[in-house]
Design an enzyme around this catalytic site. Structure first.
Site, PDB file in Angstrom:
ATOM      1  N   HIS A  90       0.799  -1.167  -0.074  1.00 53.94           N
ATOM      2  CA  HIS A  90       0.007   0.174  -0.125  1.00 53.94           C
ATOM      3  C   HIS A  90       0.694   1.207   0.007  1.00 53.94           C
ATOM      4  O   HIS A  90       1.474   1.240   0.884  1.00 53.94           O
ATOM      5  CB  HIS A  90      -0.927   0.029   1.059  1.00 53.94           C
ATOM      6  CG  HIS A  90      -2.180  -1.138   1.076  1.00 53.94           C
ATOM      7  ND1 HIS A  90      -2.499  -1.676   2.211  1.00 53.94           N
ATOM      8  CD2 HIS A  90      -2.679  -1.394   0.005  1.00 53.94           C
ATOM      9  CE1 HIS A  90      -3.482  -2.547   1.766  1.00 53.94           C
ATOM     10  NE2 HIS A  90      -3.963  -2.214   0.268  1.00 53.94           N
ATOM     11  N   ARG A  92       0.643   4.534   0.432  1.00 48.54           N
ATOM     12  CA  ARG A  92       0.970   5.606   1.537  1.00 48.54           C
ATOM     13  C   ARG A  92       1.419   4.941   2.923  1.00 48.54           C
ATOM     14  O   ARG A  92       1.662   5.921   3.944  1.00 48.54           O
ATOM     15  CB  ARG A  92      -0.530   6.286   1.891  1.00 48.54           C
ATOM     16  CG  ARG A  92      -1.327   5.150   2.633  1.00 48.54           C
ATOM     17  CD  ARG A  92      -2.781   5.984   2.653  1.00 48.54           C
ATOM     18  NE  ARG A  92      -4.011   4.994   2.908  1.00 48.54           N
ATOM     19  CZ  ARG A  92      -5.148   5.172   2.867  1.00 48.54           C
ATOM     20  NH1 ARG A  92      -5.727   6.103   2.273  1.00 48.54           N
ATOM     21  NH2 ARG A  92      -6.127   4.269   3.106  1.00 48.54           N
ATOM     22  N   GLU A  93       1.594   3.805   3.208  1.00 47.30           N
ATOM     23  CA  GLU A  93       2.243   3.255   4.136  1.00 47.30           C
ATOM     24  C   GLU A  93       3.612   3.123   4.280  1.00 47.30           C
ATOM     25  O   GLU A  93       4.209   2.149   4.433  1.00 47.30           O
ATOM     26  CB  GLU A  93       1.599   1.604   4.499  1.00 47.30           C
ATOM     27  CG  GLU A  93      -0.143   1.812   4.608  1.00 47.30           C
ATOM     28  CD  GLU A  93      -0.985   0.503   4.379  1.00 47.30           C
ATOM     29  OE1 GLU A  93      -0.259  -0.509   4.492  1.00 47.30           O
ATOM     30  OE2 GLU A  93      -2.023   0.844   4.406  1.00 47.30           O
ATOM     31  N   ARG A 124      -3.155   4.953  -1.884  1.00 44.95           N
ATOM     32  CA  ARG A 124      -3.089   3.519  -1.493  1.00 44.95           C
ATOM     33  C   ARG A 124      -2.947   2.345  -2.512  1.00 44.95           C
ATOM     34  O   ARG A 124      -2.089   1.468  -2.520  1.00 44.95           O
ATOM     35  CB  ARG A 124      -4.505   3.180  -0.648  1.00 44.95           C
ATOM     36  CG  ARG A 124      -4.528   1.866  -0.271  1.00 44.95           C
ATOM     37  CD  ARG A 124      -5.977   1.672   0.354  1.00 44.95           C
ATOM     38  NE  ARG A 124      -6.275   0.311   0.743  1.00 44.95           N
ATOM     39  CZ  ARG A 124      -6.206  -0.655   1.761  1.00 44.95           C
ATOM     40  NH1 ARG A 124      -5.621  -0.089   2.726  1.00 44.95           N
ATOM     41  NH2 ARG A 124      -6.693  -1.714   1.917  1.00 44.95           N
ATOM     42  N   HIS A 193       2.561  -3.306   6.815  1.00 43.82           N
ATOM     43  CA  HIS A 193       1.627  -2.180   6.543  1.00 43.82           C
ATOM     44  C   HIS A 193       1.701  -1.455   7.625  1.00 43.82           C
ATOM     45  O   HIS A 193       2.509  -1.536   8.640  1.00 43.82           O
ATOM     46  CB  HIS A 193       0.243  -3.165   6.636  1.00 43.82           C
ATOM     47  CG  HIS A 193      -0.295  -3.723   5.268  1.00 43.82           C
ATOM     48  ND1 HIS A 193      -0.684  -3.323   4.191  1.00 43.82           N
ATOM     49  CD2 HIS A 193      -0.021  -4.978   4.864  1.00 43.82           C
ATOM     50  CE1 HIS A 193      -1.018  -4.219   3.291  1.00 43.82           C
ATOM     51  NE2 HIS A 193      -0.288  -5.232   3.622  1.00 43.82           N
ATOM     52  N   GLU A 269       0.747  -4.904  11.160  1.00 46.71           N
ATOM     53  CA  GLU A 269       0.212  -3.402  10.983  1.00 46.71           C
ATOM     54  C   GLU A 269       1.416  -2.767  12.004  1.00 46.71           C
ATOM     55  O   GLU A 269       1.177  -2.962  13.222  1.00 46.71           O
ATOM     56  CB  GLU A 269      -1.193  -3.116  11.111  1.00 46.71           C
ATOM     57  CG  GLU A 269      -2.180  -3.710  10.357  1.00 46.71           C
ATOM     58  CD  GLU A 269      -2.424  -3.032   9.118  1.00 46.71           C
ATOM     59  OE1 GLU A 269      -1.790  -1.928   9.012  1.00 46.71           O
ATOM     60  OE2 GLU A 269      -3.204  -3.455   8.338  1.00 46.71           O
TER      61      GLU A 269
HETATM   62  O1  0X9 Z   1      -7.003  -3.625   4.743  1.00 44.02           O
HETATM   63  C1  0X9 Z   1      -5.657  -4.164   4.269  1.00 44.02           C
HETATM   64  O2  0X9 Z   1      -5.447  -4.374   3.247  1.00 44.02           O
HETATM   65  C2  0X9 Z   1      -4.765  -4.160   5.545  1.00 44.02           C
HETATM   66  N1  0X9 Z   1      -5.046  -3.140   6.422  1.00 44.02           N
HETATM   67  S1  0X9 Z   1      -4.250  -1.558   5.853  1.00 44.02           S
HETATM   68  O3  0X9 Z   1      -4.785  -0.625   6.806  1.00 44.02           O
HETATM   69  N2  0X9 Z   1      -2.756  -1.392   6.063  1.00 44.02           N
HETATM   70  O4  0X9 Z   1      -4.861  -1.263   4.522  1.00 44.02           O
HETATM   71  C3  0X9 Z   1      -5.039  -5.325   6.375  1.00 44.02           C
HETATM   72  C4  0X9 Z   1      -4.704  -6.382   5.448  1.00 44.02           C
HETATM   73  C5  0X9 Z   1      -4.646  -7.927   6.255  1.00 44.02           C
HETATM   74  N3  0X9 Z   1      -3.785  -8.630   5.441  1.00 44.02           N
HETATM   75  C6  0X9 Z   1      -4.493  -9.616   4.481  1.00 44.02           C
HETATM   76  N4  0X9 Z   1      -5.899  -9.710   4.271  1.00 44.02           N
HETATM   77  N5  0X9 Z   1      -3.683 -10.103   3.785  1.00 44.02           N
HETATM   78 ZN    ZN Z   2      -1.959  -1.523   4.103  1.00 43.90          ZN
END
Ligand code: 0X9
Ligand code: ZN
Length: 307
Positions: A90, A92-93, A124, A193, A269
């Site tokens: 992602h 912005r991370e 993102r 993330h 995270e």
């Molecule tokens: O939503 C997501 O992709 C992740 N959180 S974020 O805030 N960084 O966007 C969590 C994803 C968990 N991981 C997987 N489902 N693989």
């Molecule tokens: Zn993410």
């Protein structure tokens, strides 16, 4: 060390990677797995360990979850062990990329610019066009091919969690999956993330599906978050994606676990829990790197001993 006091541009990160590979030619190998939709290289770096693996230690159970190796071994030779770490899925991370850069630097040295907040700073998804010209980008972490489109993702190209028109339609996701699948000795995959301070395990697609390795995954997760906390007191919660954050199908770790058979598949995270969110200040890069590295080293040791 001062390098990690700041976030860096794509070009600066490439320069950093090239300098590392020039400085440690015996230890690291720099490569590109292919190009993003907009034609930028997707860089990878392998770092070798100088130490050979020792035969398996026999385990002694202390408490329910905390198990330690004893001094005696079974004398059998070990398989090769490779651990994959993935950041920047992602855009912005930024802390996920900075943390991995910190790992690379620390592992190599120990063993062997636009600073303004713009609209783009909060981007993102990838940069691939969709069926709507005014909505660009697929969420790479909803586009992996295990249980794709089974909830927690969106068919709407304007959504931040757009799953794409088909599994692996995003060029970057496909390249990364092919890369993971090509690594025969991969025993761990961690997808970094931000933010929320979580150490997550499979599955994201289905809250009722339990991984067959649940016990080992839970034990590693609890140990890793404990090791992480010991460094700066930062608390990470551990558990399956679907339960601890939300349902998300088409995510990377479900696929690396269920399809690529990487037993120890996680997503983390990183800092913080919302004070700064995606805009984590630069003075947290090093502390975040230190604590996360402690968790990763715990994980590496755990896998080395158990597998
Ligand atoms: O939503 C997501 O992709 C992740 N959180 S974020 O805030 N960084 O966007 C969590 C994803 C968990 N991981 C997987 N489902 N693989
Ligand atoms: Zn993410």
């Amino acid at each position: 060390a001062n390098y990690h006091a700041h976030y860096h541009t794509y070009d600066e990160i490439i320069t950093f990677l090239k300098n590392i590979s020039d400085t440690y030619p015996d230890l690291v190998q720099l490569f590109s797995i292919g190009k993003t939709y907009e034609g930028r290289d997707i860089w990878g770096i392998t770092i070798k360990s100088k130490k050979a693996r020792e035969p398996t230690k026999l385990w002694m159970k202390i408490k329910d979850y905390f198990i330690t190796p004893s001094n005696s071994t079974n004398g059998k030779k070990k398989k090769e062990m490779e651990l994959i770490m993935h950041g920047g899925q992602h855009a912005r991370e930024w802390i996920s990329v900075a943390t991995i850069t910190y790992f690379i630097d620390t592992l190599c040295s120990k063993y062997g610019q636009d600073k303004h907040i713009t609209k783009d700073r909060m981007w993102r998804k990838n940069r691939q066009p969709t069926s709507f010209p005014f909505c660009t980008g697929i969420d790479l972490n909803r586009n992996w091919g295990y249980e794709w489109n089974r909830g927690g993702s969106s068919p709407n190209p304007c959504s931040e969690a757009y799953m794409g028109p088909a599994a692996f339609a995003a060029v970057e996701t496909k390249l990364m999956a092919d890369f993971v699948a090509s690594r025969q000795h991969a025993m761990m995959y961690i997808d970094f993330h931000s933010y929320s301070q979580l150490w997550m395990s499979p599955f994201g697609s289905d809250c009722n599906e339990r991984p067959k390795d649940e016990e080992d995954l839970t034990e590693l997760s609890l140990g890793a978050t404990r090791a992480l906390k010991a460094v700066h007191g930062t608390s990470f919660a551990a558990g399956p994606v679907c339960k601890i954050i939300y349902q998300a199908s088409g995510g990377s770790l479900d696929w690396t676990y269920a399809v690529a058979n990487v037993k120890y598949s996680f997503a983390a995270e990183l800092r913080d829990v919302g004070q700064y969110g995606f805009l984590l200040p630069e003075n947290q890069i090093v502390p975040s790197g230190e604590e996360t590295l402690a968790a990763v080293l715990f994980a590496a040791q755990f896998i080395n001993e158990r597998e």
